[in-house]
Design an enzyme around this catalytic site. Structure first.
Site, mmCIF file in Angstrom:
data_model
loop_
_atom_site.group_PDB
_atom_site.id
_atom_site.type_symbol
_atom_site.label_atom_id
_atom_site.label_comp_id
_atom_site.label_asym_id
_atom_site.label_seq_id
_atom_site.Cartn_x
_atom_site.Cartn_y
_atom_site.Cartn_z
ATOM 1 N N ASP A 258 0.860 -1.193 0.000
ATOM 2 C CA ASP A 258 0.000 0.000 0.000
ATOM 3 C C ASP A 258 0.892 1.237 0.000
ATOM 4 O O ASP A 258 1.824 1.351 0.808
ATOM 5 C CB ASP A 258 -0.906 -0.010 1.242
ATOM 6 C CG ASP A 258 -1.922 1.130 1.183
ATOM 7 O OD1 ASP A 258 -2.960 0.952 0.536
ATOM 8 O OD2 ASP A 258 -1.655 2.188 1.783
ATOM 9 N N LEU A 259 0.648 2.170 -0.960
ATOM 10 C CA LEU A 259 1.444 3.396 -1.043
ATOM 11 C C LEU A 259 1.046 4.348 0.081
ATOM 12 O O LEU A 259 -0.142 4.637 0.274
ATOM 13 C CB LEU A 259 1.245 4.073 -2.396
ATOM 14 C CG LEU A 259 1.661 3.270 -3.631
ATOM 15 C CD1 LEU A 259 1.461 4.099 -4.883
ATOM 16 C CD2 LEU A 259 3.111 2.825 -3.525
ATOM 17 N N ASP B 45 -4.425 2.639 -4.670
ATOM 18 C CA ASP B 45 -2.972 2.543 -4.495
ATOM 19 C C ASP B 45 -2.583 1.215 -3.846
ATOM 20 O O ASP B 45 -1.548 1.116 -3.201
ATOM 21 C CB ASP B 45 -2.464 3.712 -3.659
ATOM 22 C CG ASP B 45 -3.098 3.739 -2.261
ATOM 23 O OD1 ASP B 45 -2.556 4.414 -1.389
ATOM 24 O OD2 ASP B 45 -4.139 3.073 -2.062
#
Length: 695
Positions: free
Chosen positions: A571-572, A614
């Site tokens: 996960d960004l 994302d």
């Protein structure tokens, strides 16, 4: 076709045969002359390029020597400014050495400065050195260090400029490319990082103290030296792999450089580990650093000599090649000229006999004969000429009648063919094209006359020809075939066609009649639908559906084989901020670049996918925790680098959760849930890290 050939026919019809042959001979010889000139010119250009590279190498050695002296001068000046009584004497000796190197570089600049456009940069280097040597003991230790470092960067910039201007960095051969890269960049950077480390560590040892900032700088330089040294060794190992003969000269210096650098870095690490004070002697530290730097410069010098010998050998080989090409071309041209003039003489004699016989026929003498005086095709032409005279009257009448009937039949047949909406082609059972309608001309891009000269395999891509031959074999046996087949247009475009073909009896034998319908657009639409069903439209990665399918297959395979695999949930961090501040277009660009970086971090058998937003997932074939952790760390480092977007650079990080089959779950849903939980733990611990679910 007649329109296309009309200018050539117009010209040749107005020339007698001697002039025709002279013109054809000129046109025939001209490409040979031009091709020979271009080949020799290209070889000469390669020779000049090699000479230019060798000229550039004349400056590389003294420039490196100047950097070597400047690096030792920097460390010695630092000791002098800290109070070392022996340092001033060494500074005088180093400045004398620098003067000798500068005189050598002045000679190079006088000869090649204008050619390589390096005169201004060299003048700046000399000016910096003069200022540096005058003010060595008139400034603080830190300022002296900064000025020396700036001077060394200036010399390195000149070195790279000479490498570019002389073509060294543009050499197309890989072994030379790796050697040039190693000599001009990583080896130089390696020596510079060691030089800075030597100056700092010797100064710290002299002061017998180590401040937090100095500890940080020395630690950073040690890491930088290891990184650049690894890059230099990789480039040299690549060159040695391509040219094993270089290992004899470069292998030993490379190993010596590794050992010397490791020894110095170990001593530097001992400095960092001293909690209360500095124990090592400053002179010993300086000498040990000098040994490491000298070993790197020795390696650079040996690599430079090997590079010079490689380029010189190639230049000598090109000179021999040019001589051989000139000699071979001269022999071929003389032989061709000899044969051409012999052919011209014989042809003119035979044409003269035919011209005289034709003149007699025109004058009404149908009893004329030509006696052949050769054994080539002209003798056969003479026989045909005699037979033609014997049957001229009958043939003229038959030709006139046949033309009328043929024209009527052809017009009727052509009208029927052109009514078909699909492309229609008629061929014999061997695949030779005999007839085609206008739709076939449009579909394949050939004219009518061009199609008649083609074989059916000429309309197929290379990998589809075997299938077409099987179709014709089936037509011979059963008489009908219906299939979907890949066809190729004149411009090279490959299309999909629905083909219905049948064997038809004709008065001259068996023929094949085939109807072609272009279904390329329909096929493309189907492929696009299938792609969108399994891949993310933005990043090109597998989407949620395809990833879950691969995850289920991985579970089934691991269950059968008794091995394991790893699932990552990536996960960004702070991606929403990018979207909110720079807009969704910038966010999309960031996601696309992140996907590309993610794919580079995994192996061929692994899978990276985008679940949405994302969120990314990675499926690794291994379950070994060390390997999985290494991959996760690479992903974190790669995604932490700057993203160049249209409005500037953006930095994000990522948090990764990892679950292992079968330790963290034996089905896809449990593995996904546990990887997600591990990812949230990574976020709770400050983001930009990874966590295993089982930790």
């Amino acid at each position: 076709m007649k329109t296309l050939l009309r200018p050539a026919v117009f010209l040749l019809n107005r020339l007698s045969y001697p002039y025709k042959l002279a013109l054809i001979g000129f046109v025939l010889f001209l490409p040979f002359v031009v091709a020979g000139y271009l080949i020799v010119s290209e070889t000469s250009a390669d020779i000049s390029f090699a000479g230019r590279e060798l000229s550039g190498l004349r400056a590389v050695r003294p420039l490196k020597a100047l950097m070597h002296v400047a690096q030792e001068h920097r460390g010695t000046a630092r000791l002098a400014l800290l109070g070392d009584p022996e340092a001033p004497r060494r500074l005088d000796h180093l400045e004398q050495q620098a003067g000798e190197v500068i005189r050598e570089l002045d000679a190079f600049d006088a000869e090649f400065g204008r050619t390589f456009k390096s005169a201004d940069e060299w003048a700046q280097v000399k000016s910096r050195w003069n200022s540096l040597s005058r003010k060595t003991v008139a400034v603080s230790a830190e300022e002296s260090f900064s000025r020396h470092t700036a001077f060394i960067e200036c010399v390195q910039a000149l070195l790279l400029h000479v490498a570019d201007a002389s073509g060294l960095s543009l050499d197309p051969e890989l072994d030379i490319h790796y050697l040039v890269f190693a000599v001009t960049f990583p080896l130089t950077q390696w020596a510079e990082s060691l030089g800075q480390g030597r100056a700092l560590s010797a100064g710290m040892a002299w002061k017998q103290s180590l401040s937090p900032s100095e500890r940080y700088r020395l630690s950073k330089l040690a890491g930088e030296s290891q990184r650049v040294g690894a890059k230099a060794q990789t480039s040299l190992e690549a060159a040695l792999a391509l040219t094993p003969g270089l290992r004899e000269s470069i292998g030993s210096p490379l190993e010596e450089a590794r050992l010397a650098v490791d020894s110095f870095l170990s001593s530097a690490e001992e400095l960092l580990l001293q909690p209360d004070g500095i124990q090592p002697n400053s002179q010993a530290m300086f000498r040990q650093g000098t040994l490491a730097i000298d070993a790197v410069y020795k390696l650079s010098g040996v690599s430079l000599v090997a590079l010079q010998e490689t380029i010189r050998t190639r230049a000598d080989r090109l000179v021999l090649k040019r001589h051989a090409l000139i000699a071979f071309g001269a022999v071929v041209m003389l032989l061709t000229a000899y044969l051409f003039f012999g052919f011209t003489s014989a042809l003119m004699q035979q044409m003269g006999a035919l011209r005289r016989g034709a003149k007699e026929v025109v004058e009404g003498n149908l009893n004329t004969r030509i006696v052949p005086d050769s054994h080539d095709e002209m003798a056969l032409i003479a026989c045909f000429f005699n037979a033609m005279v014997d049957s001229l009257r009958d043939q003229m009448a038959r030709v006139a009648q046949g033309k009328t009937e043929l024209r009527r039949s052809e017009e009727k047949y052509r009208a029927l063919l052109d009514q078909a909406g699909d492309a229609l082609i008629v061929a014999d059972l061997d695949g030779n094209l005999l007839e085609a309608n206008r739709s076939a001309e449009k579909m394949f891009g050939y004219g009518q006359e061009e199609l008649r000269r083609l074989h059916v395999l000429d309309l197929c891509p290379e990998d589809a020809r075997e299938k077409m031959l099987q179709v014709f074999e089936a037509l011979r046996e059963c008489g009908f075939s219906h299939m979907e087949h890949q066809m190729r247009r004149k411009d090279g475009t490959v299309i999909s066609a629905d083909i219905s073909a049948a064997r038809v009896e004709y008065e001259t034998g068996m023929l094949v009649v085939a109807f072609f319908r272009d279904i390329s657009l329909m096929k493309e639409s189907q492929q696009r639908i299938e792609y969108l069903a399994n891949f993310d439209a933005l990043t090109g990665l597998p989407n949620r559906n395809l990833f879950h399918d691969r995850l289920k297959h991985a579970v089934a395979r691991a269950s059968r084989q008794g091995d394991g695999f790893a699932l990552m949930f990536v996960d960004l961090d702070n991606f929403k901020t990018v979207n909110d501040t720079l807009g969704h277009d910038a966010g999309d660009l960031l996601l696309q670049e992140a996907a590309r970086r993610l794919e580079k971090c995994i192996r061929d058998g692994d899978t990276a996918a985008r679940l949405g937003g994302d969120e990314f997932t990675v499926l690794l074939e291994t379950s070994e925790q060390a390997a999985v952790g290494g991959t996760a760390q690479r992903i974190i480092e790669v995604l932490a680098a700057a993203f160049a977007l249209r409005d500037g650079e953006v930095y994000v990080s990522c948090s990764i959760g990892i679950s292992i089959y079968p330790d963290d779950g034996t089905d896809d849903q449990t593995l996904m849930k546990n990887a997600d939980i591990a990812m949230y733990r990574a976020k709770q611990q400050g983001k930009n890290n990874f966590r295993f679910f089982g930790d």
